[in-house]
Write a protein that holds these residues in place. Structure first.
Motif, PDB file in Angstrom:
ATOM      1  N   LEU A 109      17.088 -13.562  26.225  1.00 21.16           N
ATOM      2  CA  LEU A 109      18.074 -12.536  26.592  1.00 21.16           C
ATOM      3  C   LEU A 109      18.669 -11.850  25.365  1.00 21.16           C
ATOM      4  CD1 LEU A 109      19.988 -14.350  29.491  1.00 21.16           C
ATOM      5  CD2 LEU A 109      18.559 -12.305  29.680  1.00 21.16           C
ATOM      6  N   ALA A 110      18.955 -12.591  24.305  1.00 23.34           N
ATOM      7  CA  ALA A 110      19.537 -11.988  23.106  1.00 23.34           C
ATOM      8  C   ALA A 110      18.606 -10.943  22.511  1.00 23.34           C
ATOM      9  CB  ALA A 110      19.848 -13.077  22.079  1.00 23.34           C
ATOM     10  N   LYS A 111      17.303 -11.251  22.455  1.00 21.41           N
ATOM     11  CA  LYS A 111      16.327 -10.288  21.930  1.00 21.41           C
ATOM     12  C   LYS A 111      16.248  -9.064  22.838  1.00 21.41           C
ATOM     13  CE  LYS A 111      12.401 -11.784  20.284  1.00 21.41           C
ATOM     14  NZ  LYS A 111      10.998 -12.296  20.193  1.00 21.41           N
ATOM     15  N   ALA A 112      16.301  -9.295  24.159  1.00 21.13           N
ATOM     16  CA  ALA A 112      16.245  -8.172  25.103  1.00 21.13           C
ATOM     17  C   ALA A 112      17.436  -7.230  24.899  1.00 21.13           C
ATOM     18  CB  ALA A 112      16.215  -8.699  26.535  1.00 21.13           C
ATOM     19  N   ILE A 113      18.614  -7.803  24.647  1.00 17.40           N
ATOM     20  CA  ILE A 113      19.806  -6.973  24.402  1.00 17.40           C
ATOM     21  C   ILE A 113      19.618  -6.166  23.125  1.00 17.40           C
ATOM     22  CG2 ILE A 113      22.271  -7.050  23.850  1.00 17.40           C
ATOM     23  CD1 ILE A 113      22.418  -9.608  25.582  1.00 17.40           C
ATOM     24  N   TYR A 114      19.154  -6.829  22.061  1.00 18.23           N
ATOM     25  CA  TYR A 114      19.002  -6.152  20.778  1.00 18.23           C
ATOM     26  C   TYR A 114      17.952  -5.042  20.843  1.00 18.23           C
ATOM     27  CZ  TYR A 114      17.767  -5.279  15.940  1.00 18.23           C
ATOM     28  OH  TYR A 114      17.495  -4.665  14.752  1.00 18.23           O
ATOM     29  N   LYS A 115      16.906  -5.236  21.616  1.00 17.32           N
ATOM     30  CA  LYS A 115      15.830  -4.243  21.689  1.00 17.32           C
ATOM     31  C   LYS A 115      16.116  -3.104  22.677  1.00 17.32           C
ATOM     32  CE  LYS A 115      11.849  -6.989  20.182  1.00 17.32           C
ATOM     33  NZ  LYS A 115      10.479  -7.434  20.530  1.00 17.32           N
ATOM     34  N   THR A 116      17.205  -3.182  23.421  1.00 17.04           N
ATOM     35  CA  THR A 116      17.524  -2.127  24.393  1.00 17.04           C
ATOM     36  C   THR A 116      18.036  -0.888  23.662  1.00 17.04           C
ATOM     37  OG1 THR A 116      18.126  -3.760  26.074  1.00 17.04           O
ATOM     38  CG2 THR A 116      18.920  -1.510  26.394  1.00 17.04           C
ATOM     39  N   PRO A 117      17.410   0.261  23.881  1.00 16.46           N
ATOM     40  CA  PRO A 117      17.880   1.494  23.231  1.00 16.46           C
ATOM     41  C   PRO A 117      19.306   1.844  23.664  1.00 16.46           C
ATOM     42  CG  PRO A 117      15.676   1.783  24.122  1.00 16.46           C
ATOM     43  CD  PRO A 117      16.191   0.487  24.673  1.00 16.46           C
ATOM     44  N   ARG A 118      20.038   2.474  22.795  1.00 11.62           N
ATOM     45  CA  ARG A 118      21.425   2.830  23.090  1.00 11.62           C
ATOM     46  C   ARG A 118      21.530   3.772  24.274  1.00 11.62           C
ATOM     47  NH1 ARG A 118      23.518   5.873  18.957  1.00 11.62           N
ATOM     48  NH2 ARG A 118      25.669   5.251  19.423  1.00 11.62           N
ATOM     49  N   VAL A 119      20.565   4.665  24.434  1.00 12.03           N
ATOM     50  CA  VAL A 119      20.625   5.633  25.524  1.00 12.03           C
ATOM     51  C   VAL A 119      20.584   4.951  26.886  1.00 12.03           C
ATOM     52  CG1 VAL A 119      18.133   6.030  25.659  1.00 12.03           C
ATOM     53  CG2 VAL A 119      19.713   7.859  26.318  1.00 12.03           C
ATOM     54  N   VAL A 120      19.966   3.757  26.955  1.00 13.06           N
ATOM     55  CA  VAL A 120      19.925   3.013  28.221  1.00 13.06           C
ATOM     56  C   VAL A 120      21.335   2.588  28.613  1.00 13.06           C
ATOM     57  CG1 VAL A 120      19.084   0.929  29.366  1.00 13.06           C
ATOM     58  CG2 VAL A 120      17.565   2.223  27.842  1.00 13.06           C
ATOM     59  N   LEU A 121      22.108   2.118  27.624  1.00 10.76           N
ATOM     60  CA  LEU A 121      23.495   1.743  27.898  1.00 10.76           C
ATOM     61  C   LEU A 121      24.301   2.966  28.334  1.00 10.76           C
ATOM     62  CD1 LEU A 121      25.941  -0.165  27.861  1.00 10.76           C
ATOM     63  CD2 LEU A 121      26.188   0.352  25.409  1.00 10.76           C
ATOM     64  N   VAL A 122      24.108   4.082  27.647  1.00 15.71           N
ATOM     65  CA  VAL A 122      24.824   5.311  28.002  1.00 15.71           C
ATOM     66  C   VAL A 122      24.509   5.717  29.436  1.00 15.71           C
ATOM     67  CG1 VAL A 122      24.984   7.778  27.518  1.00 15.71           C
ATOM     68  CG2 VAL A 122      25.036   6.130  25.630  1.00 15.71           C
TER      69      VAL A 122
END
Length: 668
Positions: free
Chosen positions: A247-260
């Protein structure tokens, strides 16, 4: 396009036909700010509306036609702190407005220019309706422009634009300096890229160190509140490291635009912190049941919501405090009207001189005032209240923050009215106007007016004593004064008046009249060698201009020294006025300017006061700034006296009005 066919408008024509409500600019800026804050991005927003002069220059410089129109009537600039936020911001704007086109600055590989992204968007319909219809007939499109830039380039772009782009011939002669500037610009571009690289590398280091909260802050680079990672969430992230795709790696690899994107999809703004960020990513991407269980237990999207003082205050209702912007209680004498009797005699050709000058009856004056007040109400509020009668009548109506109440009784010769509306620019401010019109037992028409606003007192601001920050009388009062005529111990006049000796008894009576609501300004000057009134001692204090400025709430009178001596001598004998030093009124005492206030006080100004006077003249007022200019001498005294007269008007106790507690009706 042929020069003869080019569409060109003058500054005056554009100023006359293109009318833009301040609401257009303020609402666009607010919408953009709200969306950017919802995403947690670091940004600054600036806006402007094109002036008539700016539009005129653009029409001269470019070929506009029916298909090619001016598109940046309103412009908004978004400055970002991170280079990779430019594309994210573009994405946010596309989710907010109807986009027509994007353009970006072109540059070669060996050239440095600001990374500037321009978007053209359709104006929302409700804002388009706030712009005059004539605008759309003038090769002006119903669009607005958004310009997106980074802070580094914004910092030097204006200088580069004015000193290099507009002065290109200078740099052509000195290529060494041009290369020098290029190296600076290259450094700034490198700074933009380096900031992003720095935080990405820091985020990777924090990921390897297992510092999950710091990793999230560094990687996503959004504004977030201080909150600790839920203990069971941190335990899960640590335990899950046993898996290659954890899960930690998945969070780190998620592009910022996905969060936006996930933040934009929420129907309401959620608090942004390390817990909500993981929850949002889980809802939109991971769909991990273990995370779902943890977040459901904590009610993650509401956890800590009320900790924001700003949000809790947003829903707090406060009592409105009333501030007067103008008031008056005065007789309407009809001195500027012609009586119906005289008009009839004139039409029939039988009028004698005494008939033609016969004064108007109280009923004629009353009805003329009723018409002026009601016409003003219809012009101001008629578009909102479609069923409002066009001719004077009793009428009550409410639409949300808009209110009109008129009670009219011709038989009893009484009219009361109260209207109010919200301020289109300042949230929480309500403007009102009230009037009472009657014929009293002495057969005199009496008008009472109160104009002002009400707003909630801010917790961090002290109550304001005396005058409010505005001074404004309603249009109907101006029309009644100018076309019907009023009497307030003296006739009201917008022209310069010279007091002769035969008028002194009437003036003395007016000065002693404690029922008057007009301060009386008396300017006593010496004669010059031509026998004219010498007012050079007043400097830039122009008496005629001053009279026109204050004539609807103060009397302005001038007189020669001899007449002034007699007037002041009489007043001194009757203990109405005594000089501060109790001296006689000899030649050395003049020239002077006096203000006789209704309650009996007197202000006294001489040449030394004019010479030593200074005043912070208010040049411009905006919600975010005030601009002042310091003036001295006669010009300073002019502004000081005008301000004093207005302050007295709004702070006096002339008439209580009907008060804002009366929501739907007013007394009959």
């Amino acid at each position: 396009m042929d020069e003869m066919k080019r569409t060109v408008y003058t500054k005056e024509e554009l100023s006359e036909r293109v009318k833009i409500s301040p609401m257009v600019e303020s609402d666009l800026k607010r919408i953009i700010t709200d969306r950017m804050e919802q995403c947690g991005l670091y940004f600054r927003v600036f806006s402007r509306v094109k002036t008539a002069a700016s539009m005129a220059r653009k029409f001269e410089q470019k070929d506009y036609s029916g298909e090619h129109k001016l598109q940046d009537l309103v412009g908004v600039r978004i400055n970002l702190y991170f280079d990779d936020d430019v594309e994210i911001c573009r994405h946010v704007m596309e989710q907010t407005f109807e986009v027509l086109e994007w353009s970006t600055s072109e540059r070669s590989d060996d050239e440095f220019k600001p990374t500037k992204l321009n978007g053209v968007f359709r104006l929302p319909e409700y804002l388009k309706s706030e712009i005059s219809a004539d605008t759309w007939e003038m090769c002006i499109d119903d669009t607005f422009e958004i310009q997106i830039k980074t802070m580094f380039f914004e910092g030097w772009h204006e200088i580069e634009h004015d000193m290099r782009y507009k002065g290109e011939e200078l740099w052509n002669s000195y290529p060494g300096f041009s290369r020098y500037l290029n190296s600076i610009l290259a450094t700034l571009e490198l700074c933009d890229k380096s900031m992003v690289t720095l935080f990405e590398e820091l985020g990777h280091t924090l990921y390897k160190a297992g510092r999950w909260s710091d990793m999230i802050k560094s990687h996503f680079r959004v504004k977030m509140s201080d909150a600790s990672l839920y203990p069971e969430l941190e335990e899960l992230l640590n335990k899950d490291l046993e898996n290659v795709e954890n899960l930690a790696k998945a969070i780190y690899k998620t592009p910022r635009v996905v969060l936006v994107d996930q933040l934009l999809k929420r129907s309401r703004r959620v608090p942004i912190n390390v817990n909500t960020i993981i929850a949002l990513l889980n809802d939109g991407v991971f769909h991990d049941s273990r995370l779902t269980t943890i977040f459901r237990k904590h009610d993650v999207y509401n956890d800590g919501r009320e900790a924001s003082l700003a949000e809790s205050r947003h829903y707090e209702l406060r009592t409105l405090t009333r501030q007067t912007a103008f008031q008056m209680s005065t007789e309407v004498d009809g001195s500027r009207m012609k009586s119906a009797f005289a008009e009839t005699q004139k039409t029939e050709g039988t009028a004698h001189a005494e008939n033609a000058s016969r004064s108007c009856s109280a009923d004629e004056i009353f009805r003329a005032c009723v018409q002026q007040i009601y016409d003003w109400i219809v012009k101001k509020y008629g578009q909102l209240f479609k069923d409002m009668p066009t001719q004077p009548a009793t009428y009550h109506a409410d639409i949300l923050a808009y209110h009109v109440a008129v009670n009219l009784d011709y038989e009893r010769s009484r009219m009361n009215m109260h209207v109010r509306h919200m301020d289109p620019e300042v949230a929480g401010r309500i403007w009102y106007s009230e009037a009472s019109l009657t014929i009293n037992e002495e057969e005199k028409v009496w008008l009472c007016v109160s104009n002002g606003y009400a707003e909630a007192k801010k917790d961090d601001r002290p109550e304001k004593d005396g005058a409010g920050i505005f001074f404004s009388y309603p249009g109907y009062y101006k029309t009644i004064v100018d076309t019907i005529g009023i009497f307030n111990s003296l006739p009201c006049s917008n022209r310069r008046r010279i007091i002769r000796e035969e008028a002194l008894p009437g003036l003395e009576k007016a000065l002693q009249d404690r029922s008057r609501n007009f301060p009386i300004v008396i300017i006593i000057s010496e004669e010059d060698e031509d026998g004219m009134m010498d007012e050079d001692w007043l400097g830039q204090f122009r008496v005629s201009d001053f009279t026109r400025t204050v004539c609807r709430y103060a009397h302005v009178l001038t007189c020669y020294e001899e007449v002034g001596k007699k007037l002041l001598g009489h007043l001194q004998k009757k203990n109405i006025f005594t000089p501060a030093d109790n001296t006689a009124f000899d030649a050395a005492y003049f020239p002077r300017l006096y203000i006789f206030w209704p309650e009996g006080n007197v202000d006294d100004f001489g040449p030394e006061d004019v010479e030593n006077c200074s005043f912070g003249r208010h040049l411009e007022a905006r919600s975010d700034a005030r601009t002042y200019d310091i003036v001295r001498g006669g010009q300073a005294l002019y502004h000081k006296v005008v301000t004093d007269l207005r302050d007295w008007n709004v702070s006096a106790n002339m008439w209580d009005g009907f008060q804002l507690e009366i929501m739907t009706e007013i007394p009959t």
